[in-house]
Enzyme design. Structure first.
Site, PDB file in Angstrom:
ATOM      1  N   HIS A 158       0.825  -1.216   0.000  1.00 47.43           N
ATOM      2  CA  HIS A 158       0.000   0.000   0.000  1.00 47.43           C
ATOM      3  C   HIS A 158       0.860   1.268   0.000  1.00 47.43           C
ATOM      4  O   HIS A 158       0.310   2.373   0.044  1.00 47.43           O
ATOM      5  CB  HIS A 158      -0.938   0.025   1.212  1.00 47.43           C
ATOM      6  N   ASP A 193      -2.651 -10.658  -2.386  1.00 52.29           N
ATOM      7  CA  ASP A 193      -3.180 -10.222  -1.090  1.00 52.29           C
ATOM      8  C   ASP A 193      -4.680  -9.943  -1.217  1.00 52.29           C
ATOM      9  O   ASP A 193      -5.181  -9.623  -2.292  1.00 52.29           O
ATOM     10  CB  ASP A 193      -2.434  -8.946  -0.669  1.00 52.29           C
ATOM     11  N   HIS A 195      -6.169  -7.402  -0.245  1.00 50.92           N
ATOM     12  CA  HIS A 195      -6.366  -5.992  -0.595  1.00 50.92           C
ATOM     13  C   HIS A 195      -5.638  -5.652  -1.893  1.00 50.92           C
ATOM     14  O   HIS A 195      -4.560  -6.186  -2.167  1.00 50.92           O
ATOM     15  CB  HIS A 195      -5.820  -5.090   0.518  1.00 50.92           C
ATOM     16  N   ASP A 282      -4.278 -12.944   3.602  1.00 55.27           N
ATOM     17  CA  ASP A 282      -5.501 -12.468   4.249  1.00 55.27           C
ATOM     18  C   ASP A 282      -6.765 -12.711   3.421  1.00 55.27           C
ATOM     19  O   ASP A 282      -7.859 -12.362   3.865  1.00 55.27           O
ATOM     20  CB  ASP A 282      -5.383 -10.984   4.664  1.00 55.27           C
TER      21      ASP A 282
HETATM   22 ZN   LIG Z   1      -4.035  -7.240   2.846  1.00 56.83          ZN
END
Ligand SMILES: [Zn+2]
Length: 337
Positions: A158, A193, A195, A282
């Site tokens: 991120h 991931d 996200h 995740d």
């Molecule tokens: Zn994540």
């Protein structure tokens, strides 16, 4: 295979973050690396410590003012009367028009995308050690190893060139990809991931030599919200070199693997010399985020399909939070390679 790990990464130990306006315990804790390291060693990997590469790996992809900010902001923050123990911004600019501020509070808003990347006394050292970990794994691949696993924390995907966010400070996957460019003309980054890898996308959005691909939960109603949509394809020279494959809520193994197959076809067509896998765990059904429903066995199937590309690869740890199966999920992935 080797697992690269630095004890210095434990120095980042955030106590909280803001989620829906509420202070909650920060899930990106040092215990994650205890669990992941034990799983990697249990899977037969050999532990090595990264070399101290100084600022070379981070300066290759991050802006100087941002590196300077991360290095000094905690000490500056502590001089503010009544400031919190950890740096958390309370103001954000319109970055397209905003000036670069001189104040610590203003710079925190400028360089921190959200309230999920608190900076404490040890954060800079830990983030730099995490970057060194990814860089060292890339070096092992450059040295002829088929694959290397970088046990990075804090994670990185991120983080943009000048912006922290979502538990991330330096973009470890981007650092590994840039390092691999020293030998290979084209590198692909595959982010699995939960996200979207918005920082990685942003970092290489205008480039055609690093193909960024992300399979993730649909950001229409999930972090990082503003990025990760299918129409984000790159810009300028980079147009066509970014691929986003968002998945509906609660997607399980079959749906994830179907998207992964599209990703792998596109990566094969790009014909990279090496691959960086941004390995979040995740998307697991029992992860605290509870957004997708990939199973422990599913991670082995994901790994097996990635390995079928036959590319040398640096595997860089991203998310995946403390739950009963966190270690099993990593072991499953590593066993599937
Ligand atoms: Zn994540």
């Amino acid at each position: 295979m080797k697992v690269v790990f630095s004890e210095t990464q434990r120095r980042h130990d955030p106590t909280f973050f803001l989620s829906s306006g509420t202070q909650r315990p920060n899930p990106e804790v040092p215990r994650r690396c205890d669990i992941l390291l034990q799983a990697a060693l249990g899977a037969g990997l050999t532990q090595v410590a990264p070399d101290d590469a100084g600022l070379v790996p981070v300066a290759a992809v991050h802006k100087p003012d941002y590196i300077h900010f991360l290095r000094h902001i905690h000490a500056r923050w502590c001089e503010i009367d009544g400031a919190s123990a950890e740096v958390i911004p309370n103001i954000h600019p319109d970055r397209r028009n905003g000036a670069y501020p001189a104040s610590a509070v203003g710079q925190a808003g400028y360089h921190m995308a959200d309230t999920a990347c608190p900076i404490s006394a040890g954060t800079y050292e830990a983030a730099l050690a995490s970057a060194h970990t990814a860089y060292h794994a890339a070096g092992l691949v450059l040295g002829g190893e088929r694959a290397a696993y970088a046990l990075c924390r804090p994670p990185g995907h991120h983080a943009f060139a000048d912006l922290a966010g979502g538990f991330c400070f330096f973009n470890n996957s981007g650092i590994a990809a840039q390092a691999l460019r020293s030998r290979y003309d084209r590198i692909a980054i595959l982010d699995v991931d939960l996200h979207h890898g918005n920082g990685t996308q942003g970092m290489f959005y205008g480039r055609s030599d690093i193909f960024t691909v992300s399979v993730h939960a649909d950001p229409i109603r999930f972090y990082p919200f503003f990025w990760g949509h299918p129409d984000e394809r790159g810009e300028g020279e980079g147009l066509g070199y970014n691929l986003n494959l968002p998945l509906p809520r609660k997607t399980g193994d079959e749906g994830f693997l179907a998207a992964l197959d599209i990703a792998l076809d596109r990566i094969a067509a790009f014909a990279p010399g090496a691959l960086v896998v941004a390995l979040g765990l995740d998307a697991f059904e029992g992860d605290p985020f509870q957004e997708l429903t990939v199973t422990t066995k599913g991670f082995a199937r994901i790994a097996s399909r990635i390995a079928s590309l036959g590319l040398p690869m640096a595997i860089v740890q991203e998310g995946g939070y403390v739950c009963d199966a966190l270690g099993d999920n990593l072991a499953s992935f590593l066993g599937g390679l």
